[in-house]
Structures are given as C-alpha cells and as structure tokens.
Scaffold this motif. Structure first.
Motif, PDB file in Angstrom:
ATOM      1  N   ASP A 134     -41.797  55.378  -7.346  1.00 38.15           N
ATOM      2  CA  ASP A 134     -43.158  54.921  -7.623  1.00 38.15           C
ATOM      3  C   ASP A 134     -43.570  55.364  -9.021  1.00 38.15           C
ATOM      4  OD1 ASP A 134     -45.854  53.915  -6.717  1.00 38.15           O
ATOM      5  OD2 ASP A 134     -46.384  56.012  -7.099  1.00 38.15           O
ATOM      6  N   THR A 191     -39.082  59.437  -3.798  1.00 35.36           N
ATOM      7  CA  THR A 191     -39.127  59.968  -2.435  1.00 35.36           C
ATOM      8  C   THR A 191     -37.709  60.135  -1.887  1.00 35.36           C
ATOM      9  OG1 THR A 191     -41.202  58.777  -2.082  1.00 35.36           O
ATOM     10  CG2 THR A 191     -40.093  59.641  -0.124  1.00 35.36           C
ATOM     11  N   TRP A 235     -50.804  55.012   6.246  1.00 33.79           N
ATOM     12  CA  TRP A 235     -49.396  55.142   6.600  1.00 33.79           C
ATOM     13  C   TRP A 235     -49.014  54.276   7.788  1.00 33.79           C
ATOM     14  CZ3 TRP A 235     -52.975  58.646   8.283  1.00 33.79           C
ATOM     15  CH2 TRP A 235     -52.941  59.011   9.630  1.00 33.79           C
ATOM     16  N   TYR A 260     -37.643  55.135  -2.488  1.00 33.61           N
ATOM     17  CA  TYR A 260     -38.512  54.362  -3.381  1.00 33.61           C
ATOM     18  C   TYR A 260     -38.910  55.194  -4.596  1.00 33.61           C
ATOM     19  CZ  TYR A 260     -42.612  51.659  -4.851  1.00 33.61           C
ATOM     20  OH  TYR A 260     -43.526  50.936  -5.567  1.00 33.61           O
ATOM     21  N   GLU A 312     -47.385  56.153  -3.909  1.00 35.47           N
ATOM     22  CA  GLU A 312     -46.738  55.581  -2.733  1.00 35.47           C
ATOM     23  C   GLU A 312     -45.419  56.292  -2.467  1.00 35.47           C
ATOM     24  OE1 GLU A 312     -45.250  51.224  -1.144  1.00 35.47           O
ATOM     25  OE2 GLU A 312     -46.738  51.351  -2.738  1.00 35.47           O
ATOM     26  N   LEU A 343     -38.965  61.007   4.179  1.00 40.22           N
ATOM     27  CA  LEU A 343     -40.279  60.671   4.714  1.00 40.22           C
ATOM     28  C   LEU A 343     -40.147  60.497   6.216  1.00 40.22           C
ATOM     29  CD1 LEU A 343     -43.227  59.138   3.506  1.00 40.22           C
ATOM     30  CD2 LEU A 343     -42.219  57.652   5.202  1.00 40.22           C
ATOM     31  N   GLU A 377     -42.870  53.625   7.846  1.00 35.95           N
ATOM     32  CA  GLU A 377     -41.974  53.597   6.699  1.00 35.95           C
ATOM     33  C   GLU A 377     -42.560  54.102   5.391  1.00 35.95           C
ATOM     34  OE1 GLU A 377     -40.289  49.744   6.301  1.00 35.95           O
ATOM     35  OE2 GLU A 377     -39.541  49.723   8.353  1.00 35.95           O
ATOM     36  N   ARG A 378     -43.888  54.137   5.274  1.00 34.30           N
ATOM     37  CA  ARG A 378     -44.463  54.546   3.991  1.00 34.30           C
ATOM     38  C   ARG A 378     -45.788  55.256   4.180  1.00 34.30           C
ATOM     39  NH1 ARG A 378     -43.458  50.922   0.298  1.00 34.30           N
ATOM     40  NH2 ARG A 378     -42.179  49.783   1.741  1.00 34.30           N
ATOM     41  N   CYS A 434     -41.982  56.230   0.035  1.00 32.93           N
ATOM     42  CA  CYS A 434     -41.124  55.499   0.964  1.00 32.93           C
ATOM     43  C   CYS A 434     -39.711  55.977   0.646  1.00 32.93           C
ATOM     44  CB  CYS A 434     -41.279  53.993   0.757  1.00 32.93           C
ATOM     45  SG  CYS A 434     -40.268  53.003   1.855  1.00 32.93           S
ATOM     46  N   ARG A 435     -38.944  56.350   1.659  1.00 29.51           N
ATOM     47  CA  ARG A 435     -37.614  56.929   1.407  1.00 29.51           C
ATOM     48  C   ARG A 435     -36.802  56.030   0.482  1.00 29.51           C
ATOM     49  NH1 ARG A 435     -33.964  59.097   6.177  1.00 29.51           N
ATOM     50  NH2 ARG A 435     -35.991  59.984   6.609  1.00 29.51           N
TER      51      ARG A 435
END
Length: 139
Positions: A83, A100, A58, A81, A76, A103, A61-62, A78-79
């Motif tokens: 996956d 997501t 981490w 995102y 994965e 996060l 951001e992710r 990430c706000r």
C-alpha cells in the motif's frame, strides 16, 4: 451502532534497536454492513492524534484504517499487498509504503481480533517491522 471497547497493542522493531510496545484503549461504536465491519472512535492525547477520528473497516481478507482530523491518512492491509499512501499533517506530507506480511481477523469469545504484521517504509527506506493486535469487545 453497538458501543465497543477497543484495545490496540503495537510493537515496533527497528534495525539495531530494541522493540518498543505501546497499548492504547478507546471506546467507540461498531456496525456491520454488507459483510464488512466498521468501528469508529476518536483519538486522544495517548496516541498523539488529538481531534482525529479513526475508522477501522475489515473483512476476512483486509483491514483499512482511515483517519481524519489533525491528520488525514488511509492505510490498507492485505497479506502480500503493498500500500502506498501519504500521511497528511498540518505541517507536511509524509509518503509511506506498507507491505503486509501477515493478517488474520477472527471473532472469538465475544471479541473481534485483528492481527496485522507489516514492514513500514518511509521514502522507500525501511522504517521498521510493525505488529498490531486490535481487540474489539461489545459493551
């Protein structure tokens, strides 16, 4: 590598049923490299993933969760995102989509906190709303 204790609180909410929460505790190793943090630990019977090694990676951001062993999977977060991944078991391959919605990673009082909220889809159908809090404390 720094020894750490890891505490994972997960809550799953499925439409039409009561939210279910679980707590898992592990010991592992942590390191930092190039502005990214890594925690490695072995899963056990409490998670149902015996003989699986998990790596958390981490930054601000992710968060990436990588598992190998009895299951193989990379997920994965990430706000905002979406996956798409495949959860490999010895018996089948399960296509998953993770969207997501929240996060937040932060270090406070000697512990890392990774907060993740997401919607999980299986075969493009909503499976549930998930909330995960991962706390990582140096020993």
């Amino acid at each position: 590598m720094q020894p750490v204790k890891i505490r994972i609180l997960s809550t799953t909410s499925e439409a039409g049923s009561e939210a279910q929460s679980t707590e898992q505790k592990y010991r592992g190793q942590m390191t930092e490299k190039g502005g990214k943090y890594y925690v490695m630990y072995s899963e056990d019977g409490q998670s149902g993933l015996d003989n699986t090694k998990t790596t958390l990676k981490w930054d601000d951001e992710r968060v990436i969760v990588m598992r190998s062993g009895s299951v193989d999977h990379r997920q994965e977060f990430c706000r905002g995102y979406v996956d798409k991944s495949v959860y490999h078991t010895p018996y089948m391959k399960i296509p998953l989509t993770t969207e997501t919605t929240y996060l937040y990673t932060y270090f406070r009082d000697g512990s890392w906190h990774l907060e993740i909220e997401y919607t999980l889809y299986h075969d493009d159908k909503p499976y549930g709303e998930m909330k995960i809090l991962i706390e990582i404390e140096e020993l």
